[in-house]
Design a protein around this motif. Structure first.
Motif, mmCIF file in Angstrom:
data_model
loop_
_atom_site.group_PDB
_atom_site.id
_atom_site.type_symbol
_atom_site.label_atom_id
_atom_site.label_comp_id
_atom_site.label_asym_id
_atom_site.label_seq_id
_atom_site.Cartn_x
_atom_site.Cartn_y
_atom_site.Cartn_z
ATOM 1 N N ALA A 166 -8.827 3.150 -4.986
ATOM 2 C CA ALA A 166 -8.606 1.721 -4.801
ATOM 3 C C ALA A 166 -9.920 0.990 -4.605
ATOM 4 O O ALA A 166 -10.138 -0.088 -5.175
ATOM 5 C CB ALA A 166 -7.701 1.485 -3.596
ATOM 6 N N ARG B 136 2.656 1.862 -3.420
ATOM 7 C CA ARG B 136 1.779 2.279 -4.517
ATOM 8 C C ARG B 136 1.161 3.648 -4.244
ATOM 9 O O ARG B 136 0.966 4.447 -5.165
ATOM 10 C CB ARG B 136 0.679 1.237 -4.744
ATOM 11 C CG ARG B 136 -0.076 1.481 -6.047
ATOM 12 C CD ARG B 136 -1.083 0.406 -6.382
ATOM 13 N NE ARG B 136 -1.718 0.709 -7.653
ATOM 14 C CZ ARG B 136 -2.794 0.076 -8.132
ATOM 15 N NH1 ARG B 136 -3.345 -0.915 -7.451
ATOM 16 N NH2 ARG B 136 -3.318 0.430 -9.297
ATOM 17 N N ALA B 137 0.836 3.916 -2.959
ATOM 18 C CA ALA B 137 0.278 5.235 -2.616
ATOM 19 C C ALA B 137 1.275 6.349 -2.920
ATOM 20 O O ALA B 137 0.884 7.478 -3.233
ATOM 21 C CB ALA B 137 -0.124 5.259 -1.147
ATOM 22 N N LEU C 143 -5.774 5.539 -2.689
ATOM 23 C CA LEU C 143 -4.626 4.893 -2.062
ATOM 24 C C LEU C 143 -4.021 5.768 -0.971
ATOM 25 O O LEU C 143 -3.628 5.274 0.096
ATOM 26 C CB LEU C 143 -3.585 4.563 -3.128
ATOM 27 C CG LEU C 143 -3.953 3.450 -4.103
ATOM 28 C CD1 LEU C 143 -2.986 3.430 -5.277
ATOM 29 C CD2 LEU C 143 -3.954 2.091 -3.396
ATOM 30 N N LEU D 150 -5.443 -3.496 -3.756
ATOM 31 C CA LEU D 150 -4.065 -3.090 -3.506
ATOM 32 C C LEU D 150 -3.189 -3.181 -4.751
ATOM 33 O O LEU D 150 -2.296 -2.354 -4.954
ATOM 34 C CB LEU D 150 -3.442 -4.008 -2.439
ATOM 35 C CG LEU D 150 -3.653 -3.678 -0.970
ATOM 36 C CD1 LEU D 150 -2.994 -4.756 -0.122
ATOM 37 C CD2 LEU D 150 -3.071 -2.315 -0.636
ATOM 38 N N LEU E 202 0.823 -1.207 0.000
ATOM 39 C CA LEU E 202 0.000 0.000 0.000
ATOM 40 C C LEU E 202 0.857 1.257 0.000
ATOM 41 O O LEU E 202 0.631 2.169 -0.813
ATOM 42 C CB LEU E 202 -0.934 -0.007 1.211
ATOM 43 C CG LEU E 202 -1.781 1.258 1.411
ATOM 44 C CD1 LEU E 202 -2.654 1.527 0.197
ATOM 45 C CD2 LEU E 202 -2.632 1.140 2.669
ATOM 46 N N ASP F 113 -3.845 4.724 2.971
ATOM 47 C CA ASP F 113 -2.571 4.665 3.680
ATOM 48 C C ASP F 113 -2.587 5.563 4.915
ATOM 49 O O ASP F 113 -2.203 5.143 6.020
ATOM 50 C CB ASP F 113 -1.453 5.075 2.720
ATOM 51 C CG ASP F 113 -0.067 4.713 3.234
ATOM 52 O OD1 ASP F 113 0.054 3.721 3.980
ATOM 53 O OD2 ASP F 113 0.898 5.411 2.882
#
Length: 487
Positions: free
Chosen positions: A26, A17-18, A37, A209, A14, A41
């Motif tokens: 997401a 990618r965030a 995202l 995710l 997470l 997070d």
């Protein structure tokens, strides 16, 4: 087994990618909003600090209803960030069943959503989701070992007490996903309606995710709402279980909704009857229909079968680095065409039962699926039946799957399940429960099936029900059918 380079803690997926796609949505829940995202997070980090201290392997039960998928996703990630083990529970389970699972895993705390926890358990701390987000000066989350436990999922319990299936972070993050080759990239939206607390629901959460599209869900499945959701989002991918597929077809949603955007229709949790798969290809005109075969214990190992009229009953071949074998009673592989027990093995990091040994189900990374089947000469899997569902009638063994597949071909049968009932001479006899579109007699069913099945496979008892009893995962509860038949 050592840590391979791809083994990561779930929160790292997470956060990484965030950092690169912060505004990517997401998750979305129809009528409830969405979660980017970045929001996922940040909110899960805040919620982790609201949990009772560093958990360090403590189990935290999560009880959330379908309307609270977004809060659930935050809570699930918060538990993992705090070093704990998330235990998603079905909110529709009866309070005694919930209490059993909470006690069995030794939960240190229970986090719940709106109106989801009907009877607070004695012992663990009980925390409403809103309480997690209060400002806290707790220390930052600890470093997480990828081989530490991340999650315990309870099986559906169709044949007995639910069992807890434990998965490590490395199991949940395998196989690795390359950022430039994210799954379902043909879609901007992926639609499902799986309940929280099921393996299928957790797979969809992991897709949120790692996959390319936004994962969109319904608080509760109905055929019309599901079809409307597909149409509203022009979804390129949707996932169902066979029970949902049957409801969609029976409601003829394709007559009222545009389903042409769907390019991939995936079915999971149980084998699709061939007649149902064939109908789906007509109802979703542009979709490839794929049947996914796995279990809570075996994931992420699976077989995948793209529906093929030349192999209508096949569940395909092992995919994603999985391995598949058919074994005899001693565990040795049997030749192609010979029936035996189905075993699956993930590429790495297998699951295990929590709090109990079961050497019958798990052996050297292999998982016994509880099914009987065979492979053809090209390695395609065909199921014969669930090991415990085979009906031993006199000198014959009857496959309930085969009888069910034939029943689904009857134009008056909307849904069907087959099971064994005691017989004074034969030991067991074949019984069928159907949801009928019009009045249906046993003689009609036997006449229709006479050209499709052998005499010993024909039902001797017929139950006509308004709906088949199913659990949260969509599987028929056959012990309930047996009780109804006895009555």
């Amino acid at each position: 087994m050592g840590v391979v380079p791809s083994a990561l803690p779930v929160p790292d997926l997470l956060s990484s990618r965030a950092a690169t796609e912060p505004e990517h949505e997401a998750l979305a829940v129809a009528g409830q909003g969405a979660l980017t995202l970045r929001e996922w997070d940040e909110r899960s980090t805040a919620a982790a600090r609201g949990l009772p201290g560093t958990l360090q392997g403590d189990r935290v039960a999560l009880v959330f209803g379908g309307q609270d998928w977004l809060d659930y996703a935050v809570s699930w990630m918060a538990v993992l960030k705090a070093g704990g083990v998330a235990v998603p529970l079905p909110d529709r389970a009866a309070p005694p069943e919930q209490a059993y699972m909470i006690g069995h895993c030794g939960a240190a705390a229970v986090v719940h959503g709106r109106d989801a926890l009907r009877e607070p358990p004695a012992g663990p701390a009980v925390i409403a989701f809103e309480e997690l987000l209060r400002p806290s000066e707790a220390p930052p989350p600890p470093a997480i070992d990828p081989l530490s436990l991340a999650q315990i999922l309870y099986t559906s319990g169709t044949t007995g007490r639910p069992k807890g299936v434990a998965a490590t972070h490395a199991n949940l993050t395998s196989p690795p996903v390359h950022p430039k080759r994210r799954p379902f990239a043909h879609s901007r939206h992926l639609v499902h309606a799986f309940p929280i607390g099921t393996n299928a629901g957790q797979v969809m959460l992991l897709h949120a995710l790692t996959a390319a599209p936004t994962v969109v869900t319904l608080p509760m499945f109905t055929p019309s709402r599901f079809a409307a959701l597909i149409e509203t989002y022009a979804a390129g991918t949707c996932f169902v279980v066979p029970a949902m597929a049957i409801e969609l077809l029976n409601a003829r949603v394709q007559d009222r909704h545009d389903l042409s955007s769907v390019l991939l229709l995936g079915s999971a949790a149980a084998a699709l009857p061939p007649a149902v798969a064939a109908e789906l290809t007509g109802a979703f005109p542009n979709a490839t229909v794929a049947n996914y075969y796995t279990s809570t214990e075996a994931a992420p190992a699976q077989t995948i079968m793209i529906y093929d009229g030349d192999r209508p009953g096949s569940l395909g071949r092992a995919a994603g680095g999985s391995r598949l074998r058919i074994a005899g009673p001693a565990g040795d592989p049997v030749p192609a065409g010979e029936t035996g027990e189905v075993w699956l093995r993930a590429a790495a990091h297998p699951r295990a039962y929590y709090g109990e040994r079961d050497d019958d189900a798990f052996q050297d990374g292999w998982v016994r699926m509880g099914d009987l089947g065979y492979l053809d000469d090209e390695g395609y899997l065909y199921l014969v039946d669930r090991d415990g569902d085979v009906i031993k009638s006199g000198a014959f063994k009857v496959s309930t799957l085969q009888v069910e597949a034939a029943l689904h071909e009857h134009p008056a049968v909307a849904d069907a399940s087959v099971f064994g009932v005691p017989h004074p001479v034969m030991g067991m006899a074949v019984a069928a429960a159907v949801v009928a579109r019009e009045p249906l007699a046993l003689s009609d069913v036997r006449l229709f099936l006479g050209g499709r099945l052998a005499g010993h496979e024909l039902p001797s008892k017929l139950l006509c029900l308004d709906v088949l009893p199913r659990n949260a995962a969509g599987k028929v509860i056959k012990r309930e059918l047996r009780r109804l038949a006895e009555e």
